[in-house]
Design an enzyme around this catalytic site. Structure first.
Site, short mmCIF file in Angstrom:
data_model
loop_
_atom_site.label_atom_id
_atom_site.label_comp_id
_atom_site.label_asym_id
_atom_site.label_seq_id
_atom_site.Cartn_x
_atom_site.Cartn_y
_atom_site.Cartn_z
N SER A 189 0.79 -1.23 0.00
CA SER A 189 0.00 0.00 0.00
C SER A 189 0.82 1.28 0.00
O SER A 189 0.40 2.29 -0.55
CB SER A 189 -0.95 -0.01 1.19
OG SER A 189 -0.23 -0.13 2.39
N HIS A 217 -5.59 -4.32 -1.77
CA HIS A 217 -5.44 -3.21 -2.71
C HIS A 217 -5.49 -3.68 -4.16
O HIS A 217 -5.27 -2.89 -5.08
CB HIS A 217 -4.14 -2.44 -2.47
CG HIS A 217 -4.22 -1.46 -1.34
ND1 HIS A 217 -4.88 -0.25 -1.45
CD2 HIS A 217 -3.75 -1.52 -0.08
CE1 HIS A 217 -4.79 0.39 -0.31
NE2 HIS A 217 -4.11 -0.35 0.54
N LYS A 248 -12.60 -1.55 0.19
CA LYS A 248 -11.87 -0.74 -0.78
C LYS A 248 -12.65 -0.74 -2.10
O LYS A 248 -13.70 -0.13 -2.17
CB LYS A 248 -10.42 -1.24 -0.89
CG LYS A 248 -9.66 -0.95 0.41
CD LYS A 248 -8.18 -1.26 0.38
CE LYS A 248 -7.50 -0.70 1.63
NZ LYS A 248 -6.98 -1.70 2.55
C1 LIG Z 1 -6.90 -1.96 4.00
C2 LIG Z 1 -6.17 -3.21 4.25
C3 LIG Z 1 -6.57 -4.10 5.26
C4 LIG Z 1 -7.68 -3.78 6.22
O1 LIG Z 1 -8.92 -3.87 5.60
P1 LIG Z 1 -10.24 -3.67 6.49
O2 LIG Z 1 -11.27 -4.47 5.80
O3 LIG Z 1 -10.53 -2.21 6.49
O4 LIG Z 1 -9.93 -4.20 7.86
C5 LIG Z 1 -5.89 -5.30 5.37
N1 LIG Z 1 -4.85 -5.60 4.57
C6 LIG Z 1 -4.41 -4.75 3.62
C7 LIG Z 1 -3.27 -5.13 2.74
C8 LIG Z 1 -5.06 -3.53 3.43
O5 LIG Z 1 -4.62 -2.70 2.50
#
Ligand SMILES: *Cc1c(COP(=O)(O)O)cnc(C)c1O
Length: 401
Positions: A189, A217, A248
């Protein structure tokens, strides 16, 4: 009886220190749906370059309506964990769709990807097993492995970011471990870089290890039809376990999932503690997320628009004289150097009506502070041109370009 005063005073002192160090996070309040442009309290309309709303589905009418319909049909929530009486038909529909979408036999939803990740490691490893993790993996993976180490007494290691030699060497040094797990993000990320998945799979097979990939992502983002990192590399169906988020690209509400072989998913239902002791995903969210998956399957052109927008923005920002990290994802980090510069740049951009977060040390290495742009399929060329113009103005003011 009065509250314990020192308990509160400690926090007040810590918060004052955060402010003195200028690392205190002030929250911005949105007063509109998440979208390419939002209404921000005290700021008016701003272009957002920091949301994970990659496909623009957070305020898509079909996704919103599915949530309404879910609310009417199933009520506000499950009032139960899954295995008691909290499993609704929409959970099954969502999980079937997710498994189909990411190319696995089965899937199981969690209230967040954080929960899904936390659940996984400790449930599948035993004492004597070996877990190895990319050094830039998401915090939820790091904590998941720490938890597994504490309660299952497995052995753990970290390999240098995307360093295949380091990965192979550390796996070989732990050859005798019974079960060997490789944990990687699909897309990292902070960098926007993509895991070297085909090589990781190859090493895993040679070393009799299992690959667990967090595609948060990448789901809805990478691959021709948005199925993620595996589709990007043409290895759909070859990753042992995929975890991802519904927060996301897939509507942006909340929730996550574990996808993999049916037996693994069943074991997670039987044994993973966040599943056994915490309420199920709200049916409203399951319904809107299901609509997001179906929409993405029906209209993969959104994924193409996202790719085009990311390419467009990357080219314009390079033309303007900035030096973003190279890559092909919609995460476009622009390195500015010192932490204070990144924070100042973010503040000045907001004054110009563009919201993009600055990240500094210790989130990223010293001297590599950055503003991280995230592009959405919902951005219009107008939005992106507006943002580039703001970057030019602010970059010139700060002497960066
Ligand atoms: C955003 C993200 C998470 C967390 O996701 P949530 O559903 O908001 O808990 C976990 N792993 C990665 C790689 C992320 O980018």
């Amino acid at each position: 009886m009065a509250l314990n005063p020192t308990f509160v005073q400690d926090f007040e002192a810590q918060i004052a220190q955060l402010k003195a160090d200028r690392v205190y996070k002030r929250l911005n309040h949105l007063d509109s749906p998440q979208g390419p442009r939002v209404r921000m309290e005290g700021r008016g309309e701003v272009v957002i370059l920091s949301s994970n709303n990659y496909l623009g589905l957070a305020d898509d009418p079909a996704v919103v309506e599915a949530g309404h319909e879910g609310l009417r049909r199933y009520g506000a929530g499950t009032a139960s964990v899954r295995f008691i009486c909290g499993t609704f038909t929409v959970h099954r529909e969502l999980e079937t769709a997710l498994a189909r979408f990411v190319g696995t036999e089965a899937a199981l939803s969690y209230v967040s990807a954080w929960n899904a990740n936390e659940a996984l490691t400790a449930t599948v490893v035993e004492a004597g097993d070996f877990v190895i993790s990319d050094e830039l993996n998401h915090a939820s993976i790091i904590d998941s492995i720490r938890l597994a180490k504490a309660i299952k007494k497995c052995t753990t290691a970290v390999y240098k970011h995307s360093d295949l030699d380091d990965l192979r060497a550390k796996l070989r040094a732990n050859r005798d471990a019974k079960r060997k797990l490789i944990w990687t993000d699909g897309v990292f990320s902070m960098e926007g870089s993509i895991a070297k998945l085909p090589d990781i799979l190859q090493i895993a097979r040679e070393e009799n290890a299992v690959v667990v990939m967090d595609d948060s992502h990448a789901t809805g983002v990478l691959g021709k039809t948005g199925r993620g990192t595996a589709e990007h590399f043409g290895v759909l169906g070859e990753v042992d376990v995929i975890t991802s988020t519904l927060g996301k690209a897939l509507g942006g509400a909340a929730g996550g999932f574990i996808a993999g072989p049916a037996a693994l998913v069943d074991m997670m239902t039987q044994r993973s503690r966040p599943q056994l002791f915490s309420n199920a995903l709200p049916p409203t969210v399951a319904a809107s997320s299901l609509a997001a998956v179906e929409l993405t399957e029906r209209e993969p052109a959104r994924v193409e628009t996202l790719r085009e927008n990311a390419r467009y923005f990357r080219e314009r920002i390079i033309e303007a004289g900035f030096k973003p990290l190279a890559g092909e994802t919609p995460i476009i980090p622009i390195i500015v150097g010192e932490t204070a510069a990144a924070i100042q740049m973010s503040d000045l951009l907001l004054d110009e009506g563009v919201f993009v977060t600055g990240f500094g040390f210790p989130v990223v290495p010293q001297g590599q502070a950055r503003v991280r742009c995230q592009i959405s399929a919902a951005h219009t060329r107008d939005d992106l041109d507006f943002a580039v113009a703001a970057f030019k103005k602010v970059g010139a003011k700060l002497g960066i370009i």
